[in-house]
Write a protein that holds these residues in place. Structure first.
Motif, mmCIF file in Angstrom:
data_model
loop_
_atom_site.group_PDB
_atom_site.id
_atom_site.type_symbol
_atom_site.label_atom_id
_atom_site.label_comp_id
_atom_site.label_asym_id
_atom_site.label_seq_id
_atom_site.Cartn_x
_atom_site.Cartn_y
_atom_site.Cartn_z
ATOM 1 N N HIS A 344 -19.639 -84.043 -0.372
ATOM 2 C CA HIS A 344 -19.330 -83.114 0.629
ATOM 3 C C HIS A 344 -20.610 -82.745 1.102
ATOM 4 O O HIS A 344 -21.513 -82.622 0.388
ATOM 5 N N VAL A 345 -20.765 -82.596 2.553
ATOM 6 C CA VAL A 345 -22.220 -81.931 3.093
ATOM 7 C C VAL A 345 -22.764 -80.664 2.276
ATOM 8 O O VAL A 345 -23.890 -80.600 2.224
ATOM 9 N N SER A 346 -21.913 -79.974 1.768
ATOM 10 C CA SER A 346 -22.242 -78.800 1.113
ATOM 11 C C SER A 346 -23.095 -79.214 -0.354
ATOM 12 O O SER A 346 -23.783 -78.265 -0.561
ATOM 13 N N GLU A 347 -22.961 -80.404 -0.647
ATOM 14 C CA GLU A 347 -23.656 -80.715 -1.978
ATOM 15 C C GLU A 347 -24.684 -81.639 -1.744
ATOM 16 O O GLU A 347 -25.434 -82.069 -2.752
ATOM 17 N N VAL A 348 -25.108 -81.913 -0.338
ATOM 18 C CA VAL A 348 -26.220 -82.589 -0.125
ATOM 19 C C VAL A 348 -27.351 -81.864 -0.428
ATOM 20 O O VAL A 348 -27.633 -80.701 0.083
#
Length: 370
Positions: A344-348
């Motif tokens: 997910h983009v929050s994990e990048v």
């Protein structure tokens, strides 16, 4: 020598000529290869320097596509065989961006006949032309998020200058747009019916071309407008203008994770939005994060700066492995199950994104001369 690009010089009534370059790989939907670039770039230089050539036309062989993008399958094999993915892809991207920049700056009118599929690298060729024509068959997209890349070929420039949040939305979702959309967002200048192509070429051969660049630009614009007006009845209904308020609401703000949640939570039976939502959900979160930062920076950059930045980003995409995995899953093994580095983009990791924007060439950039 194989004609990866077919060249023709068509005589006009007053003795000038039209230089026509035709991407000649109909089977691959005219995907832009290194061989094509190596043939096209020097010919454009020669035509620019030739006072006999009044204008240049770029088109694609066949009815299906102008250019469906870069030859990323060839890049996949180069990355797979190399111990350094960044070095493997750099020669192609550096030459591609130099060609795109050349088209932007060519000292002759450049007309692109934008029919059929126009994606990725094809849009890079088209966006730099002085006169960009689309037909009712045009199907345009920047779908790089599906292969772990990002919208390159000047996307940092033209996506960041679209109305509202349209550029960000198109980059995140890879959404297909048509001729009406291209006119609305500034990717095209004229709409002409596909059946009028030969009428256009015939009209161009009867223009009294001269030696004054400004006047030749005006004469080409006039010829295009003459055929454009009757064709308007065939202009398809666009998607972006009617969805602009919703797009702006979905993509508003400085937090990509929030934007991603809005797109994921979208409830609609609109088939265009549903497809866009699905593409985003299956795309590379790292690509989305790179795009988000790319458009922030690109909005204030000139063309040369944009292509230098994108050259570094493309190098990093090859280096990091996400690009290779994306092409493998979609176009090589075709299992459509890419193993993205982040879920997910929050994990990048922000430090990874920052690394993408650090030039691999330091102070001696290979595109410093553009």
């Amino acid at each position: 020598m194989t004609d990866y690009v077919q060249f023709e010089e068509r005589a006009t009534a007053n003795g000038k000529a039209i230089g026509i370059a035709r991407l000649n790989s109909e089977k691959s939907l005219n995907a832009l290869s290194l061989a094509m670039i190596d043939q096209l770039a020097p010919k454009l230089t020669a035509w620019e320097q030739n006072p006999h050539i009044a204008l240049v036309v770029l088109e694609g062989a066949g009815d299906k596509a102008f250019c469906a993008g870069g030859d990323v399958v060839a890049l996949y094999h180069a990355m797979k065989e190399s111990g350094d993915g960044g070095e493997a892809v750099a020669p192609f991207f550096l030459k591609e961006y130099r060609l795109d920049y050349q088209i932007h700056c060519l000292n002759k009118p450049v007309l692109v006949w934008g029919h059929g599929i126009i994606m990725g690298g094809g849009l890079g060729l088209m966006s730099g032309a002085s006169h960009r024509v689309v037909t009712e068959t045009a199907r345009i997209a920047m779908p790089e998020i599906t292969i772990g890349l990002y919208p390159d070929v000047g996307g940092s420039f033209f996506l960041s200058r679209m109305p509202g949040k349209a550029g960000l939305f198109l980059g995140l979702t890879g959404a297909n747009i048509n001729a009406a959309d291209a006119l609305y967002v500034g990717l095209a200048d004229h709409f002409i019916a596909a059946d009028d192509k030969e009428r256009l070429f015939d009209a161009l051969c009867h223009v009294n071309w001269g030696d004054t660049l400004r006047l030749n630009h005006e004469k080409l614009s006039h010829a295009l407008k003459t055929l454009e007006q009757p064709a308007r009845v065939k202009l398809p209904r666009g998607q972006i203008k009617g969805h602009q308020d919703r797009i702006d609401a979905l993509c508003d703000g400085d937090d990509l994770a929030v934007i991603a949640e809005r797109i994921a939570a979208l409830k609609t039976d609109d088939s265009w939005l549903v497809k866009a939502q699905s593409t985003f959900s299956h795309g590379s979160p790292l690509s989305a994060a790179v795009l988000f930062e790319q458009l922030k920076r690109g909005k204030t950059m000139g063309l040369g700066e944009v292509f230098r930045m994108e050259a570094g980003l493309s190098y990093r995409c090859g280096e990091f492995g996400e690009f290779q995995e994306g092409v493998r899953a979609l176009l090589v093994d075709k299992d459509k199950k890419p193993q993205w580095r982040y879920r997910h983009v929050s994990e990048v990791d922000p430090t990874v994104v920052n690394h993408f924007f650090e030039s691999p060439w330091g102070l001696q950039h290979p595109l410093d001369d553009i």
